[in-house]
Design a protein around this motif. Sequence first.
Motif, PDB file in Angstrom:
ATOM      1  N   ARG B  80      34.297  92.871  55.570  1.00 13.77           N
ATOM      2  CA  ARG B  80      33.262  93.654  56.241  1.00 13.77           C
ATOM      3  C   ARG B  80      31.900  93.081  55.871  1.00 13.77           C
ATOM      4  NH1 ARG B  80      35.728  99.253  53.748  1.00 13.77           N
ATOM      5  NH2 ARG B  80      37.734  99.207  54.829  1.00 13.77           N
ATOM      6  N   ALA B  81      30.903  93.398  56.657  1.00  8.02           N
ATOM      7  CA  ALA B  81      29.552  92.909  56.367  1.00  8.02           C
ATOM      8  C   ALA B  81      29.107  93.351  54.974  1.00  8.02           C
ATOM      9  CB  ALA B  81      28.572  93.402  57.434  1.00  8.02           C
ATOM     10  N   ALA B  82      29.568  94.530  54.555  1.00  5.90           N
ATOM     11  CA  ALA B  82      29.202  95.054  53.238  1.00  5.90           C
ATOM     12  C   ALA B  82      29.811  94.255  52.088  1.00  5.90           C
ATOM     13  CB  ALA B  82      29.614  96.521  53.119  1.00  5.90           C
ATOM     14  N   ASP B  83      30.758  93.380  52.385  1.00  7.23           N
ATOM     15  CA  ASP B  83      31.352  92.521  51.343  1.00  7.23           C
ATOM     16  C   ASP B  83      30.459  91.332  51.014  1.00  7.23           C
ATOM     17  OD1 ASP B  83      34.621  93.020  52.815  1.00  7.23           O
ATOM     18  OD2 ASP B  83      33.648  94.122  51.187  1.00  7.23           O
ATOM     19  N   THR B  84      29.387  91.155  51.774  1.00  8.46           N
ATOM     20  CA  THR B  84      28.442  90.067  51.495  1.00  8.46           C
ATOM     21  C   THR B  84      27.863  90.241  50.101  1.00  8.46           C
ATOM     22  OG1 THR B  84      27.863  89.730  53.819  1.00  8.46           O
ATOM     23  CG2 THR B  84      26.235  89.041  52.174  1.00  8.46           C
ATOM     24  N   VAL B 110      29.214  85.287  52.519  1.00  7.88           N
ATOM     25  CA  VAL B 110      28.434  85.886  53.594  1.00  7.88           C
ATOM     26  C   VAL B 110      29.390  86.277  54.708  1.00  7.88           C
ATOM     27  CG1 VAL B 110      26.653  85.529  55.339  1.00  7.88           C
ATOM     28  CG2 VAL B 110      26.358  84.580  53.036  1.00  7.88           C
ATOM     29  N   VAL B 111      29.395  87.555  55.053  1.00  8.99           N
ATOM     30  CA  VAL B 111      30.241  88.054  56.130  1.00  8.99           C
ATOM     31  C   VAL B 111      29.352  88.457  57.296  1.00  8.99           C
ATOM     32  CG1 VAL B 111      32.004  89.720  56.802  1.00  8.99           C
ATOM     33  CG2 VAL B 111      31.890  88.914  54.424  1.00  8.99           C
ATOM     34  N   THR B 112      29.536  87.794  58.422  1.00 15.50           N
ATOM     35  CA  THR B 112      28.685  88.076  59.585  1.00 15.50           C
ATOM     36  C   THR B 112      29.419  88.988  60.562  1.00 15.50           C
ATOM     37  OG1 THR B 112      29.461  86.022  60.590  1.00 15.50           O
ATOM     38  CG2 THR B 112      27.383  85.943  59.409  1.00 15.50           C
ATOM     39  N   PRO B 113      28.701  89.937  61.151  1.00 19.67           N
ATOM     40  CA  PRO B 113      29.327  90.881  62.087  1.00 19.67           C
ATOM     41  C   PRO B 113      29.845  90.174  63.325  1.00 19.67           C
ATOM     42  CG  PRO B 113      27.174  91.669  61.371  1.00 19.67           C
ATOM     43  CD  PRO B 113      27.303  90.240  60.906  1.00 19.67           C
TER      44      PRO B 113
END
Lengths: 117, 113
Positions: B80-84, B110-113
């Motif tokens: 998820r983006a929150a894992d960035t 970096v996790v991009t939506p």
Amino acid sequence: DAMVIQNPRYQVTQFGKPVTLSCSQTLNHNVMYWYQQKSSQAPKLLFHYYDKDFNNEADTPDNFQSRRPNTSFCFLDIRSPGLGDAAMYLCATSSPTLKYLVGNEQFFGPGTRLTVL
Amino acid sequence: SQQGEEDPQALSIQEGENATMNCSYKTSINNLQWYRQNSGRGLVHLILIRSNEREKHSGRLRVTLDTSKKSSSLLITASRAADTASYFCATVETTDSWGKFQFGAGTQVVVTP
């Protein structure tokens, strides 16, 4: 909630001007640590206290000192900050008595970002 | 000196994908822990694996430990983006009685939506 608190969150000092960072904990943990973390690097252990016993890492500069007046509080003193001391300073705690339960998990504060002008 | 080496140094993925990062170490350990650090914040404990364990799960996290190869991996499933964040491994050596950590260099995810 039990936690590790660091104050201030941001500290600006001048080259050579002494600065003190503080850490407090409500976890009643025996061990408190100070780490220095520079950008994109791993935290580097400066020293730790096991109760009142102070343990300095061999490569921690003499410019860095620490005090632990009681279980709850620990201070990091930088006597003459240089530009190279600008970093995030992290305080952490652990409780070896819980060693066989949690395996020395460390609990970190939010850090103090030190800027040296 | 820093014991752990982490690989890769940086990882960029899209939401929903899995993220895998590896950590290698040099000495005999008591346990290995993984921590997450959001930008400008302190470290948060994610999971601990003891030297006699081979795999451990916690929610979307899966950690493996291979003591013969002195390596560990952290898998984040369905990211998820929150894992960035930056992810660090930390080892506690067997000779250590009070829990001094050796941190790896970290993997920036970096996790991009």
